[in-house]
Write a protein that holds these residues in place. Structure first.
Motif, PDB file in Angstrom:
ATOM      1  N   HIS A 187      10.313  -1.411   5.157  1.00 20.84           N
ATOM      2  CA  HIS A 187       9.650  -3.049   5.329  1.00 20.84           C
ATOM      3  C   HIS A 187      11.167  -3.291   4.418  1.00 20.84           C
ATOM      4  O   HIS A 187      11.699  -3.298   3.625  1.00 20.84           O
ATOM      5  CB  HIS A 187       8.677  -3.495   3.929  1.00 20.84           C
ATOM      6  CG  HIS A 187       7.978  -5.110   4.391  1.00 20.84           C
ATOM      7  ND1 HIS A 187       7.914  -5.699   4.237  1.00 20.84           N
ATOM      8  CD2 HIS A 187       8.277  -5.229   2.438  1.00 20.84           C
ATOM      9  CE1 HIS A 187       7.738  -6.792   4.269  1.00 20.84           C
ATOM     10  NE2 HIS A 187       7.475  -6.339   2.776  1.00 20.84           N
TER      11      HIS A 187
ATOM     12  N   CYS B 199       8.478   2.151   4.247  1.00 22.39           N
ATOM     13  CA  CYS B 199       7.581   1.875   5.191  1.00 22.39           C
ATOM     14  C   CYS B 199       9.054   0.812   6.266  1.00 22.39           C
ATOM     15  O   CYS B 199       8.738   0.273   7.296  1.00 22.39           O
ATOM     16  CB  CYS B 199       6.777   1.608   4.968  1.00 22.39           C
ATOM     17  SG  CYS B 199       7.325  -0.445   3.947  1.00 22.39           S
TER      18      CYS B 199
ATOM     19  N   GLN C 228       4.498  -3.416   0.030  1.00 23.34           N
ATOM     20  CA  GLN C 228       3.864  -2.611   1.087  1.00 23.34           C
ATOM     21  C   GLN C 228       3.502  -1.727   0.912  1.00 23.34           C
ATOM     22  O   GLN C 228       1.911  -1.665   1.219  1.00 23.34           O
ATOM     23  CB  GLN C 228       4.252  -2.965   2.803  1.00 23.34           C
ATOM     24  CG  GLN C 228       3.671  -3.382   3.424  1.00 23.34           C
ATOM     25  CD  GLN C 228       4.489  -4.112   4.808  1.00 23.34           C
ATOM     26  OE1 GLN C 228       4.557  -4.994   4.744  1.00 23.34           O
ATOM     27  NE2 GLN C 228       5.336  -3.892   6.054  1.00 23.34           N
ATOM     28  N   CYS C 229       4.126  -0.854  -0.150  1.00 24.32           N
ATOM     29  CA  CYS C 229       3.371   0.120   0.035  1.00 24.32           C
ATOM     30  C   CYS C 229       4.256   0.635  -0.534  1.00 24.32           C
ATOM     31  O   CYS C 229       3.368   1.788  -1.705  1.00 24.32           O
ATOM     32  CB  CYS C 229       4.300   1.390   1.292  1.00 24.32           C
ATOM     33  SG  CYS C 229       5.908   1.991   0.656  1.00 24.32           S
TER      34      CYS C 229
ATOM     35  N   CYS D  13       7.904  -1.946  -3.404  1.00 23.50           N
ATOM     36  CA  CYS D  13       8.265  -2.201  -2.539  1.00 23.50           C
ATOM     37  C   CYS D  13       6.220  -2.754  -2.282  1.00 23.50           C
ATOM     38  O   CYS D  13       5.225  -1.751  -2.456  1.00 23.50           O
ATOM     39  CB  CYS D  13       7.988  -1.021  -1.134  1.00 23.50           C
ATOM     40  SG  CYS D  13       7.377  -1.601   0.693  1.00 23.50           S
TER      41      CYS D  13
ATOM     42  N   SER E  82       6.997   1.245  -2.814  1.00 25.43           N
ATOM     43  CA  SER E  82       7.425   2.323  -3.307  1.00 25.43           C
ATOM     44  C   SER E  82       8.524   2.223  -4.019  1.00 25.43           C
ATOM     45  O   SER E  82       8.789   0.844  -4.131  1.00 25.43           O
ATOM     46  CB  SER E  82       7.771   2.912  -1.425  1.00 25.43           C
ATOM     47  OG  SER E  82       9.494   4.140  -2.314  1.00 25.43           O
TER      48      SER E  82
ATOM     49  N   CYS F   6      12.400  -1.173   2.211  1.00 26.45           N
ATOM     50  CA  CYS F   6      12.342   0.298   1.687  1.00 26.45           C
ATOM     51  C   CYS F   6      11.954   1.385   2.711  1.00 26.45           C
ATOM     52  O   CYS F   6      12.023   1.330   3.093  1.00 26.45           O
ATOM     53  CB  CYS F   6      10.590  -0.677   1.257  1.00 26.45           C
ATOM     54  SG  CYS F   6       9.499   2.011   1.625  1.00 26.45           S
TER      55      CYS F   6
HETATM   56 ZN   LIG Z   1       7.010   0.089   1.055  1.00 25.02          ZN
END
Ligand SMILES: [Zn+2]
Length: 114
Positions: free
Chosen positions: A29, A27, A9-10, A7, A12, A24
């Motif tokens: 996303h 989060c 964004q995070c 991911c 993951s 994801c």
């Molecule tokens: Zn994420």
């Protein structure tokens, strides 16, 4: 095990793919599988006159051929100038008001921008 990207964004690693989108679960996303490309612009319709000029609301155009009016039997003469057109998403894609005729719908292929 798979080539799914982490991911963005995070970070993951538990992402999954669904219909061309990566998702994801951590989060929530979502991003496109081909997200590196620029996002597609909204497919806004482009209106062009008979000469290929792009038309916009409020433009002034002239009619390039005599247009017979259904019903009334009147004819909008070639060369008639029309001010302040409004573009609409339909077969007759120009709404306008013509002196002596009133509200009209025209096709962009029969007009030319002034
Ligand atoms: Zn994420």
């Amino acid at each position: 095990m798979s080539a799914l990207p982490a991911c963005p964004q995070c970070q993951s690693e538990y992402t999954y793919e669904d219909g061309g989108m990566y998702i994801c679960p951590e989060c929530a996303h979502e991003w496109s599988a081909n997200d590196t490309a620029a996002p597609a612009a909204d497919e806004a319709r482009v209106y062009r006159d008979s000469a290929g000029n792009v038309l916009a609301d409020g433009d002034t155009i002239t009619v390039i051929k005599d247009l017979k009016l259904k019903g009334s039997g009147g004819v909008v003469k070639m060369g008639t100038k029309v001010k302040g057109i409004r573009l609409v998403d339909s077969d007759h894609d120009i709404d306008c008001k013509i002196d002596g005729f009133g509200q009209m719908s025209l096709k962009s292929e029969f007009v030319k921008k002034v």
